[in-house]
Design an enzyme around this catalytic site. Structure first.
Site, mmCIF file in Angstrom:
data_model
loop_
_atom_site.group_PDB
_atom_site.id
_atom_site.type_symbol
_atom_site.label_atom_id
_atom_site.label_comp_id
_atom_site.label_asym_id
_atom_site.label_seq_id
_atom_site.Cartn_x
_atom_site.Cartn_y
_atom_site.Cartn_z
ATOM 1 N N CYS A 1 -1.309 6.387 10.015
ATOM 2 C CA CYS A 1 -0.110 5.744 10.583
ATOM 3 C C CYS A 1 -0.422 4.390 11.194
ATOM 4 C CB CYS A 1 0.464 6.589 11.712
ATOM 5 S SG CYS A 1 1.292 8.025 11.151
ATOM 6 N N CYS B 1 6.683 -6.599 7.513
ATOM 7 C CA CYS B 1 7.683 -6.032 8.415
ATOM 8 C C CYS B 1 7.965 -7.059 9.491
ATOM 9 C CB CYS B 1 7.099 -4.760 9.040
ATOM 10 S SG CYS B 1 8.236 -3.902 10.151
ATOM 11 N N CYS C 1 6.195 -4.332 16.244
ATOM 12 C CA CYS C 1 5.623 -3.351 17.183
ATOM 13 C C CYS C 1 4.204 -3.799 17.545
ATOM 14 C CB CYS C 1 5.596 -1.949 16.567
ATOM 15 S SG CYS C 1 7.243 -1.357 16.176
ATOM 16 N N CYS D 1 1.019 -2.049 15.657
ATOM 17 C CA CYS D 1 1.065 -1.698 14.235
ATOM 18 C C CYS D 1 0.527 -2.820 13.361
ATOM 19 C CB CYS D 1 2.519 -1.389 13.865
ATOM 20 S SG CYS D 1 2.732 -0.902 12.152
ATOM 21 N N CYS E 1 3.543 8.693 0.856
ATOM 22 C CA CYS E 1 4.080 7.854 1.926
ATOM 23 C C CYS E 1 4.398 6.495 1.301
ATOM 24 C CB CYS E 1 3.020 7.742 3.034
ATOM 25 S SG CYS E 1 3.526 6.694 4.407
ATOM 26 N N GLU F 1 0.833 -1.206 0.000
ATOM 27 C CA GLU F 1 0.000 0.000 0.000
ATOM 28 C C GLU F 1 0.873 1.264 0.000
ATOM 29 O OE1 GLU F 1 -3.907 -1.812 2.247
ATOM 30 O OE2 GLU F 1 -2.694 -0.410 3.373
HETATM 31 N N1 SAH Z 1 9.156 1.278 10.453
HETATM 32 C C1 SAH Z 1 9.345 2.693 10.460
HETATM 33 C C2 SAH Z 1 8.451 3.410 9.474
HETATM 34 C C3 SAH Z 1 6.970 3.375 9.816
HETATM 35 S S1 SAH Z 1 6.448 5.018 10.065
HETATM 36 C C4 SAH Z 1 9.186 3.217 11.874
HETATM 37 O O1 SAH Z 1 8.827 2.422 12.739
HETATM 38 O O2 SAH Z 1 9.463 4.374 12.130
HETATM 39 C C5 SAH Z 1 4.889 4.828 10.709
HETATM 40 C C6 SAH Z 1 4.716 5.443 12.089
HETATM 41 O O3 SAH Z 1 3.422 5.101 12.593
HETATM 42 C C7 SAH Z 1 5.722 4.909 13.093
HETATM 43 O O4 SAH Z 1 6.111 5.929 13.957
HETATM 44 C C8 SAH Z 1 4.879 3.877 13.819
HETATM 45 O O5 SAH Z 1 5.428 3.555 15.074
HETATM 46 C C9 SAH Z 1 3.554 4.571 13.883
HETATM 47 N N2 SAH Z 1 2.421 3.658 14.138
HETATM 48 C C10 SAH Z 1 2.330 2.336 13.907
HETATM 49 N N3 SAH Z 1 1.146 1.859 14.299
HETATM 50 C C11 SAH Z 1 0.445 2.914 14.784
HETATM 51 C C12 SAH Z 1 -0.869 3.067 15.312
HETATM 52 N N4 SAH Z 1 -1.709 2.036 15.423
HETATM 53 N N5 SAH Z 1 -1.245 4.312 15.684
HETATM 54 C C13 SAH Z 1 -0.411 5.362 15.543
HETATM 55 N N6 SAH Z 1 0.817 5.283 15.043
HETATM 56 C C14 SAH Z 1 1.251 4.064 14.677
#
Ligand code: SAH
Length: 367
Positions: free
Chosen positions: A353, A129, A133, A136, A122, A109
């Site tokens: 995000c 991945c 986390c 996510c 983006c 996506e």
């Molecule tokens: N892998 C990289 C790039 C992803 S950026 C990183 O971790 O930085 C996407 C951003 O959204 C990251 O800061 C991630 O931690 C955040 N994110 C992931 N799941 C989320 C959620 N459910 N709500 C808000 N932010 C989230």
């Protein structure tokens, strides 16, 4: 003086190996070198680059000023197939989400965000991945493979082609889609060089942002690159205990190691760092968390982006209440930390995000 420690380097794993790699893998210099290798004139390389990025053709045969034999040779060695657009969804706020099919059937996506200052894409760097986390969606199915540089470039080219219809351009890029860019480091850097080139898409380095979950050895590598792009780090918690629960990567690279690499980055580049801090109700959103966060980062030139947690059905984090978000912000500001609350876009189409996901695997699509 902060010294780069002697730590085990990380490698880019899970690289694809196509018989005919994407032509979008090649920078302008690579194309020129390829032409000289093939016994052609150097300017042929510039012509190919121009066809790809100024005219945005998707067939070597459309490169009219190249001899037929050269077009055929390119065709035999490289793939120019752009990504196949399977779904294009538009949010009420104008955000668009594209579901692209890759050559081997995997899907990724990519999101286009509309701001008053321009159009931002983006991009995704991996199919899935493996960072894990706990909040996510992108990590739910694990990692299938890294993207080639060209597959990252194609996402921008495809969206630029969609914008061509209304005479608009992609003006900035955030490397914040599916995947951990610092686990696909070399293709990511190549991607940046290609989209940054002023004879191509010409997206200024200052309009490109990369975000990492904190792959420390790569932060040292990145600090030593001679490039002016913006840098964001997903921090999400001020203590190891909290951060390890949210982000297992913290067990490999804890906060102390992370902060050391960030101080080194700042020493080398002098550039500001952005911290992403998701507010997860009852987990990391108390006043004492804000105070600890402020203390942790006070010696850095930085900015904190507070992200109200986005709903992911498989995860049961709850959103911090609006007033509490602003209290957290105020505490940070009061401690002299520059911070803002991230404006949400595209939530109605699951484009915010952490909501992006590699939809289905090769096996599931049966292709
Ligand atoms: N892998 C990289 C790039 C992803 S950026 C990183 O971790 O930085 C996407 C951003 O959204 C990251 O800061 C991630 O931690 C955040 N994110 C992931 N799941 C989320 C959620 N459910 N709500 C808000 N932010 C989230």
């Amino acid at each position: 003086m902060i010294v780069r420690p002697d730590i085990k380097p990380v490698k880019d794993l899970f690289q694809p190996d196509f018989d005919t790699p994407s032509v979008y893998n090649l920078s302008k210099e690579d194309l020129i070198n390829l032409m000289t290798e093939w016994g052609e004139d150097r300017y042929r390389g510039s012509q190919v680059f121009e066809w790809l990025y100024s005219h945005r053709v998707d067939d070597f045969d459309e490169m009219k000023n190249l001899p037929k034999s050269l077009r055929e040779k390119l065709q035999a060695h490289y793939s120019i197939e752009p990504l196949e657009t399977l779904v294009k969804q538009e949010s009420v706020d104008g955000t668009m989400k594209f579901l692209f099919k890759l050559r081997d059937g995997y899907t990724i996506e990519t999101v286009l965000m509309r701001h008053d200052y321009g159009n931002s894409v983006c991009v995704t760097t991996q199919v899935g991945c493996r960072i894990g986390c706990s909040f996510c969606a992108s990590t739910l199915g694990g990692l299938k493979r890294n993207l080639e540089a060209g597959e990252i470039v194609s996402q921008v080219v495809q969206i630029q082609k969609a914008l061509d219809e209304t005479d608009e351009r992609v003006s900035s890029i955030v490397i914040m889609g599916i995947g951990e860019p610092f686990e696909n480091y070399n293709p990511m850097m190549q991607f940046i060089r290609i989209v940054n080139h002023d004879d191509g898409l010409n997206i200024g380095a200052r309009h490109i942002t990369v975000s990492t979950s904190g792959i420390v050895p790569r932060i040292y590598d990145f600090a030593d690159e001679d490039i002016q792009i913006n840098f964001a780090v997903s921090l999400h918690a001020p203590t190891d205990e909290q951060r390890s629960r949210l982000m297992p990567v913290n067990r490999a690279y804890d906060i102390e190691k992370l902060m050391h690499s960030l101080r080194y980055y700042q020493q080398q580049t002098g550039r500001r760092i952005s911290f992403e801090y998701g507010l997860f109700g009852g987990v990391n959103d108390r006043k004492e968390d804000a105070l600890k966060l402020a203390e942790l980062i006070e010696d850095l030139k930085c900015h904190v982006n507070l992200i109200p947690v986005n709903h992911v059905p498989e995860r049961n984090y709850v959103r911090t209440k609006r007033d509490d978000i602003f209290d957290f912000l105020e505490t940070l500001n009061h401690q002299g930390i520059n911070a803002t609350v991230r404006r949400e876009q595209g939530t109605d189409i699951d484009a915010a995000c952490g909501q992006l996901r590699a939809k289905e695997s090769k096996e599931e699509t049966g292709s």
